[in-house]
Write a protein that holds these residues in place. Structure first.
Motif, PDB file in Angstrom:
ATOM      1  N   ARG A 131       0.815  -1.214   0.000  1.00 29.22           N
ATOM      2  CA  ARG A 131       0.000   0.000   0.000  1.00 29.22           C
ATOM      3  C   ARG A 131       0.849   1.265   0.000  1.00 29.22           C
ATOM      4  O   ARG A 131       0.583   2.220  -0.732  1.00 29.22           O
ATOM      5  CB  ARG A 131      -0.938   0.009   1.208  1.00 29.22           C
ATOM      6  CG  ARG A 131      -1.809   1.271   1.233  1.00 29.22           C
ATOM      7  CD  ARG A 131      -2.555   1.467   2.527  1.00 29.22           C
ATOM      8  NE  ARG A 131      -3.252   2.737   2.466  1.00 29.22           N
ATOM      9  CZ  ARG A 131      -4.521   2.889   2.080  1.00 29.22           C
ATOM     10  NH1 ARG A 131      -5.228   1.836   1.752  1.00 29.22           N
ATOM     11  NH2 ARG A 131      -5.076   4.078   2.034  1.00 29.22           N
ATOM     12  N   ASP A 132       1.891   1.302   0.841  1.00 35.63           N
ATOM     13  CA  ASP A 132       2.688   2.523   0.959  1.00 35.63           C
ATOM     14  C   ASP A 132       3.398   2.860  -0.352  1.00 35.63           C
ATOM     15  O   ASP A 132       3.564   4.043  -0.680  1.00 35.63           O
ATOM     16  CB  ASP A 132       3.688   2.412   2.101  1.00 35.63           C
ATOM     17  CG  ASP A 132       4.631   1.237   1.941  1.00 35.63           C
ATOM     18  OD1 ASP A 132       4.153   0.105   1.838  1.00 35.63           O
ATOM     19  OD2 ASP A 132       5.855   1.460   1.943  1.00 35.63           O
ATOM     20  N   GLU A 135       0.635   4.191  -2.609  1.00 35.40           N
ATOM     21  CA  GLU A 135       0.134   5.459  -2.091  1.00 35.40           C
ATOM     22  C   GLU A 135       1.104   6.597  -2.352  1.00 35.40           C
ATOM     23  O   GLU A 135       0.709   7.769  -2.388  1.00 35.40           O
ATOM     24  CB  GLU A 135      -0.136   5.323  -0.593  1.00 35.40           C
ATOM     25  CG  GLU A 135      -1.063   6.370  -0.025  1.00 35.40           C
ATOM     26  CD  GLU A 135      -1.501   6.029   1.380  1.00 35.40           C
ATOM     27  OE1 GLU A 135      -2.662   6.339   1.713  1.00 35.40           O
ATOM     28  OE2 GLU A 135      -0.700   5.457   2.138  1.00 35.40           O
ATOM     29  N   SER A 139      -2.847   8.884  -4.562  1.00 37.70           N
ATOM     30  CA  SER A 139      -3.471   9.135  -3.276  1.00 37.70           C
ATOM     31  C   SER A 139      -4.725   8.288  -3.102  1.00 37.70           C
ATOM     32  O   SER A 139      -5.452   8.023  -4.059  1.00 37.70           O
ATOM     33  CB  SER A 139      -3.830  10.620  -3.138  1.00 37.70           C
ATOM     34  OG  SER A 139      -4.809  10.984  -4.082  1.00 37.70           O
ATOM     35  N   ARG A 140      -4.925   7.804  -1.874  1.00 41.66           N
ATOM     36  CA  ARG A 140      -6.081   6.993  -1.506  1.00 41.66           C
ATOM     37  C   ARG A 140      -6.306   5.856  -2.503  1.00 41.66           C
ATOM     38  O   ARG A 140      -7.336   5.786  -3.175  1.00 41.66           O
ATOM     39  CB  ARG A 140      -7.321   7.868  -1.368  1.00 41.66           C
ATOM     40  CG  ARG A 140      -7.159   8.943  -0.291  1.00 41.66           C
ATOM     41  CD  ARG A 140      -8.360   9.832  -0.171  1.00 41.66           C
ATOM     42  NE  ARG A 140      -8.673  10.551  -1.394  1.00 41.66           N
ATOM     43  CZ  ARG A 140      -7.993  11.604  -1.840  1.00 41.66           C
ATOM     44  NH1 ARG A 140      -6.963  12.058  -1.156  1.00 41.66           N
ATOM     45  NH2 ARG A 140      -8.351  12.210  -2.945  1.00 41.66           N
ATOM     46  N   PRO A 141      -5.326   4.950  -2.635  1.00 42.11           N
ATOM     47  CA  PRO A 141      -5.448   3.880  -3.644  1.00 42.11           C
ATOM     48  C   PRO A 141      -6.612   2.936  -3.410  1.00 42.11           C
ATOM     49  O   PRO A 141      -6.989   2.197  -4.320  1.00 42.11           O
ATOM     50  CB  PRO A 141      -4.100   3.146  -3.532  1.00 42.11           C
ATOM     51  CG  PRO A 141      -3.618   3.432  -2.150  1.00 42.11           C
ATOM     52  CD  PRO A 141      -4.082   4.833  -1.859  1.00 42.11           C
ATOM     53  N   HIS A 258      -3.271  14.896   4.216  1.00 39.10           N
ATOM     54  CA  HIS A 258      -2.833  14.310   2.955  1.00 39.10           C
ATOM     55  C   HIS A 258      -1.362  14.622   2.698  1.00 39.10           C
ATOM     56  O   HIS A 258      -0.597  13.745   2.259  1.00 39.10           O
ATOM     57  CB  HIS A 258      -3.691  14.835   1.819  1.00 39.10           C
ATOM     58  CG  HIS A 258      -3.344  14.263   0.483  1.00 39.10           C
ATOM     59  ND1 HIS A 258      -3.555  12.935   0.168  1.00 39.10           N
ATOM     60  CD2 HIS A 258      -2.781  14.827  -0.624  1.00 39.10           C
ATOM     61  CE1 HIS A 258      -3.148  12.715  -1.071  1.00 39.10           C
ATOM     62  NE2 HIS A 258      -2.674  13.844  -1.562  1.00 39.10           N
ATOM     63  N   SER A 261       0.658  12.430   5.033  1.00 40.54           N
ATOM     64  CA  SER A 261       0.607  11.031   4.616  1.00 40.54           C
ATOM     65  C   SER A 261       1.506  10.779   3.413  1.00 40.54           C
ATOM     66  O   SER A 261       2.221   9.770   3.353  1.00 40.54           O
ATOM     67  CB  SER A 261      -0.840  10.647   4.291  1.00 40.54           C
ATOM     68  OG  SER A 261      -0.918   9.333   3.806  1.00 40.54           O
ATOM     69  N   GLN A 262       1.488  11.697   2.441  1.00 35.93           N
ATOM     70  CA  GLN A 262       2.332  11.528   1.264  1.00 35.93           C
ATOM     71  C   GLN A 262       3.808  11.631   1.608  1.00 35.93           C
ATOM     72  O   GLN A 262       4.643  10.897   1.069  1.00 35.93           O
ATOM     73  CB  GLN A 262       1.966  12.587   0.223  1.00 35.93           C
ATOM     74  CG  GLN A 262       0.581  12.438  -0.356  1.00 35.93           C
ATOM     75  CD  GLN A 262       0.422  11.146  -1.134  1.00 35.93           C
ATOM     76  OE1 GLN A 262       1.065  10.937  -2.148  1.00 35.93           O
ATOM     77  NE2 GLN A 262      -0.427  10.269  -0.643  1.00 35.93           N
TER      78      GLN A 262
END
Length: 318
Positions: A131-132, A135, A139-141, A258, A261-262
């Protein structure tokens, strides 16, 4: 590194359990129901390219089920990008039921129950992406799960072609080159899905979706700037901060959240990448964190381990 499994040399009564074990090893635990032929036949090969893996799965008809109990001890989420070559496949997750024929591909999320099936013998290419890693590009896969994408032209076709080419020539590359190729595959995947209008179309109007896409692009391109703030993103988009916040709230997140997170996802990717030889503080600063202590605390809260532990874990795995 390559892993290979085949039922050819096994007695018929041993094949189904052996296949179940191989599937759990390459992907994650699943419940299997064997369809059609009484004597099961299957081959499964997998290749590592840095943090991602490619597999080729050929077998008789099967139904794979991912249940809640499979998720209890799972920590790291992955996405499976499945490309059918010769038969239609069906995927059911989160109330969505979608089929995919050769010429397209599906995206499956590991951290929700699902069913995946094909009644006829099938040949599947599967890209498994943490996921990372995904991502960091998209964004928000989780929004991509259950969507069917076109692989007949453009970036989608190039993505599928490169899956096959990478495997055909994989023995020619060392570990660093394989890691690079894995990253390029994810970049091609991101290019193919972000060119699809559905990825950005949620409950917002077309105008808000356009601003959301623009904001995401600005954030991705400026993560290394420590002064990147919600206000500076709003200014770059030419809209008010309140309007930008409303757009992100409709996506169940915040602008600041966001950005953070990115940045964390990019830091984690670099910590696990053998090509990045810089110190942890250099990685943090390059990704826009101005305070290493704050970065370490935030990183641990997100990933459950310190940056040093993550780097050491990646080196041991390498």
């Amino acid at each position: 590194m390559q892993s290979s499994y085949s039922t050819r040399e096994l007695a018929p009564q041993q094949r189904r359990q052996a296949w179940q074990n191989a599937i759990a090893e390459i992907y994650f635990p699943l419940e299997l129901a064997f369809l059609g032929s009484r004597i099961f036949e299957g081959t499964l090969e997998a290749w590592r390219l840095g943090p991602v893996s490619i597999s080729r799965n050929c077998s008789n008809g099967l139904l794979y089920r991912r249940h809640e109990h499979h998720l209890v001890e799972e920590r790291d989420e992955s996405f499976l990008i499945t490309v059918p070559e010769i038969s239609e496949v069906r995927f059911v997750q989160d109330g969505q039921d979608v089929s995919c024929q050769p010429g397209g591909f599906l995206i499956e999320r590991s951290h929700l129950p699902y069913e995946f099936s094909h009644r006829e013998p099938a040949s599947l290419w599967v890209l498994k992406v943490p996921r990372d890693v995904l991502e960091a590009r998209i964004s928000r896969p989780e929004r991509l799960a259950t969507l069917r994408f076109d692989a007949r032209s453009g970036a989608g076709a190039l993505f599928v072609d490169m899956l096959r080419i990478a495997v055909a020539r994989i023995e020619e590359f060392d570990d660093a080159a394989r890691h690079l190729i894995g990253g390029q595959l994810v970049e091609l995947l991101a290019a193919s899905v972000t060119s699809d209008r559905r990825v950005l179309s949620g409950s917002s109007s077309p105008v808000k979706n356009a601003h959301l896409y623009r904001a995401e692009e600005i954030i991705r391109s400026r993560l290394g700037e420590p002064d990147l703030t919600p206000q500076s993103v709003a200014d770059a988009c030419g809209i008010s901060l309140r309007y930008l916040q409303q757009i992100f709230e409709a996506e169940n997140t915040t602008v600041g959240g966001h950005i953070r997170s990115q940045r964390l996802a990019l830091c984690d990717q670099r910590l696990r990448d053998p090509r990045f030889r810089g110190s942890i503080s250099e990685i943090a600063y390059d990704c826009g964190f101005g305070d290493q202590a704050q970065f370490s605390r935030t990183y641990r809260a997100r990933f459950g381990r310190t940056p040093s532990e993550a780097r050491a874990e990646a080196r041991r795995a390498g």
